[in-house]
Design a protein around this motif. Structure first.
Motif, PDB file in Angstrom:
ATOM      1  N   SER A   1       0.872  -0.416   1.919  1.00 21.80           N
ATOM      2  CA  SER A   1       1.224   0.861   2.103  1.00 21.80           C
ATOM      3  C   SER A   1      -0.092   1.906   1.903  1.00 21.80           C
ATOM      4  CB  SER A   1       2.314   1.257   1.031  1.00 21.80           C
ATOM      5  OG  SER A   1       3.498   0.567   1.113  1.00 21.80           O
ATOM      6  N   SER A   2      -1.003   1.574   1.080  1.00 19.47           N
ATOM      7  CA  SER A   2      -2.017   2.118   1.003  1.00 19.47           C
ATOM      8  C   SER A   2      -3.119   1.938   2.311  1.00 19.47           C
ATOM      9  CB  SER A   2      -2.822   1.967  -0.249  1.00 19.47           C
ATOM     10  OG  SER A   2      -4.170   2.656  -0.462  1.00 19.47           O
TER      11      SER A   2
ATOM     12  N   ALA B   1       6.793  -9.575  -8.720  1.00 22.09           N
ATOM     13  CA  ALA B   1       5.956  -8.392  -8.900  1.00 22.09           C
ATOM     14  C   ALA B   1       4.652  -8.729  -7.961  1.00 22.09           C
ATOM     15  CB  ALA B   1       5.425  -8.635 -10.279  1.00 22.09           C
ATOM     16  N   PRO B   2       4.029  -9.755  -7.826  1.00 18.88           N
ATOM     17  CA  PRO B   2       2.998 -10.038  -6.715  1.00 18.88           C
ATOM     18  C   PRO B   2       3.438  -9.347  -5.466  1.00 18.88           C
ATOM     19  CG  PRO B   2       2.903 -11.857  -7.942  1.00 18.88           C
ATOM     20  CD  PRO B   2       4.408 -11.140  -8.151  1.00 18.88           C
ATOM     21  N   GLY B   3       4.498  -9.339  -5.034  1.00 15.11           N
ATOM     22  CA  GLY B   3       5.003  -8.757  -3.623  1.00 15.11           C
ATOM     23  C   GLY B   3       5.145  -7.266  -3.654  1.00 15.11           C
ATOM     24  N   ILE B   4       5.524  -6.878  -4.685  1.00 19.47           N
ATOM     25  CA  ILE B   4       5.316  -5.512  -5.130  1.00 19.47           C
ATOM     26  C   ILE B   4       3.981  -4.818  -4.935  1.00 19.47           C
ATOM     27  CG2 ILE B   4       6.029  -3.576  -6.504  1.00 19.47           C
ATOM     28  CD1 ILE B   4       8.681  -5.233  -7.462  1.00 19.47           C
ATOM     29  N   LEU B   5       3.121  -5.547  -5.799  1.00 20.92           N
ATOM     30  CA  LEU B   5       1.743  -4.903  -5.779  1.00 20.92           C
ATOM     31  C   LEU B   5       1.316  -5.091  -4.247  1.00 20.92           C
ATOM     32  CD1 LEU B   5       0.155  -6.632  -8.833  1.00 20.92           C
ATOM     33  CD2 LEU B   5       0.333  -4.466  -8.270  1.00 20.92           C
ATOM     34  N   GLU B   6       1.712  -6.192  -3.470  1.00 23.55           N
ATOM     35  CA  GLU B   6       1.042  -6.231  -2.092  1.00 23.55           C
ATOM     36  C   GLU B   6       1.681  -5.178  -1.368  1.00 23.55           C
ATOM     37  OE1 GLU B   6      -1.527  -7.457   0.911  1.00 23.55           O
ATOM     38  OE2 GLU B   6      -1.592  -8.135  -1.184  1.00 23.55           O
ATOM     39  N   ASN B   7       2.784  -4.892  -1.540  1.00 26.46           N
ATOM     40  CA  ASN B   7       3.625  -3.807  -0.827  1.00 26.46           C
ATOM     41  C   ASN B   7       2.718  -2.679  -0.981  1.00 26.46           C
ATOM     42  OD1 ASN B   7       5.626  -1.496  -1.441  1.00 26.46           O
ATOM     43  ND2 ASN B   7       5.967  -2.128   0.624  1.00 26.46           N
ATOM     44  N   MET B   8       2.528  -2.309  -2.292  1.00 24.41           N
ATOM     45  CA  MET B   8       1.681  -1.008  -2.503  1.00 24.41           C
ATOM     46  C   MET B   8       0.347  -0.967  -1.786  1.00 24.41           C
ATOM     47  SD  MET B   8       2.271  -0.654  -6.689  1.00 24.41           S
ATOM     48  CE  MET B   8       3.908  -0.256  -7.404  1.00 24.41           C
ATOM     49  N   ALA B   9      -0.501  -2.177  -1.945  1.00 25.92           N
ATOM     50  CA  ALA B   9      -1.681  -2.188  -1.380  1.00 25.92           C
ATOM     51  C   ALA B   9      -1.339  -2.132   0.145  1.00 25.92           C
ATOM     52  CB  ALA B   9      -2.105  -3.578  -1.718  1.00 25.92           C
TER      53      ALA B   9
ATOM     54  N   GLU C   1      -0.494  12.315   1.562  1.00 28.76           N
ATOM     55  CA  GLU C   1       0.831  11.085   1.034  1.00 28.76           C
ATOM     56  C   GLU C   1       1.153  10.234   2.381  1.00 28.76           C
ATOM     57  OE1 GLU C   1       4.549  12.892  -1.256  1.00 28.76           O
ATOM     58  OE2 GLU C   1       5.128  12.632   0.614  1.00 28.76           O
ATOM     59  N   THR C   2       1.317   8.961   1.984  1.00 28.42           N
ATOM     60  CA  THR C   2       1.715   8.098   2.942  1.00 28.42           C
ATOM     61  C   THR C   2       3.186   7.527   2.452  1.00 28.42           C
ATOM     62  OG1 THR C   2      -0.486   7.628   3.691  1.00 28.42           O
ATOM     63  CG2 THR C   2       1.271   5.963   4.293  1.00 28.42           C
TER      64      THR C   2
ATOM     65  N   THR D   1       8.147   3.261  -0.104  1.00 25.69           N
ATOM     66  CA  THR D   1       6.742   3.063  -1.013  1.00 25.69           C
ATOM     67  C   THR D   1       6.116   4.493  -0.825  1.00 25.69           C
ATOM     68  OG1 THR D   1       6.880   0.889  -1.252  1.00 25.69           O
ATOM     69  CG2 THR D   1       4.618   2.042  -1.648  1.00 25.69           C
ATOM     70  N   THR D   2       5.732   5.407  -1.567  1.00 26.94           N
ATOM     71  CA  THR D   2       5.091   6.386  -1.455  1.00 26.94           C
ATOM     72  C   THR D   2       3.783   6.230  -2.233  1.00 26.94           C
ATOM     73  OG1 THR D   2       7.142   7.893  -1.441  1.00 26.94           O
ATOM     74  CG2 THR D   2       4.858   9.056  -2.091  1.00 26.94           C
TER      75      THR D   2
END
Length: 145
Positions: free
Chosen positions: A63-64, A53-61, A32-33, A105-106
């Motif tokens: 964070s990964s 929405a693209p900002g949320i996806l970029e945050n997810m990416a 987990e990160t 973001t987890t």
């Protein structure tokens, strides 16, 4: 005090301003990160007072990517490598985070086979889940500059 407080995310992420969507690494382990990002008023992917929405996806990416960057730099002591999104599944937005809110973001890593990683992403503001998705990412050969 968290051992992650002194980590500059620019040391573990290849992205730079104005396209940075992670402010700090909060937690890392093999599975987990967790990252945080406070939505600024002025940002490329903020519109009408909300992270898009693209900002949320970029945050997810990103964070990964923080997981890989931390692993490379602080555990393996090798240069940080650039990763790529291969697929996004089950992307759901429950609400868009507002300017000034901090998203946590987890990223929960499910499997990693030959540099292809499958992970679940959950974005929260406080206790509220605001978005979720499953990400498939690939680790490239190129090092971050």
């Amino acid at each position: 005090m968290s051992p992650f407080n002194d980590i500059d995310v620019k040391d573990i992420l290849p992205q730079r301003e104005p396209f940075l969507f992670v402010d700090r690494l909060v937690h890392y382990d093999e599975r987990e990160t967790v990252t945080e990002f406070t939505v600024p008023a002025e940002h490329l992917l903020v519109a009408d007072g909300h992270l898009t929405a693209p900002g949320i996806l970029e945050n997810m990416a990103q964070s990964s990517a923080a997981r890989i960057g931390y692993l490379c730099k602080y555990i393996l002591h090798v240069p940080v490598r650039i990763g790529y999104i291969g697929a996004i599944r089950k992307f759901r937005i429950h609400r868009l985070p507002a300017v000034g809110e901090t998203v946590t973001t987890t990223i929960i890593f499910r499997e990693d086979v030959f540099g292809i990683t499958l992970a679940d992403a959950v974005v929260r503001v406080g206790d509220d889940v605001v978005a979720e998705a499953t990400l498939k990412t690939a680790l490239g050969e190129k090092e971050a500059e």
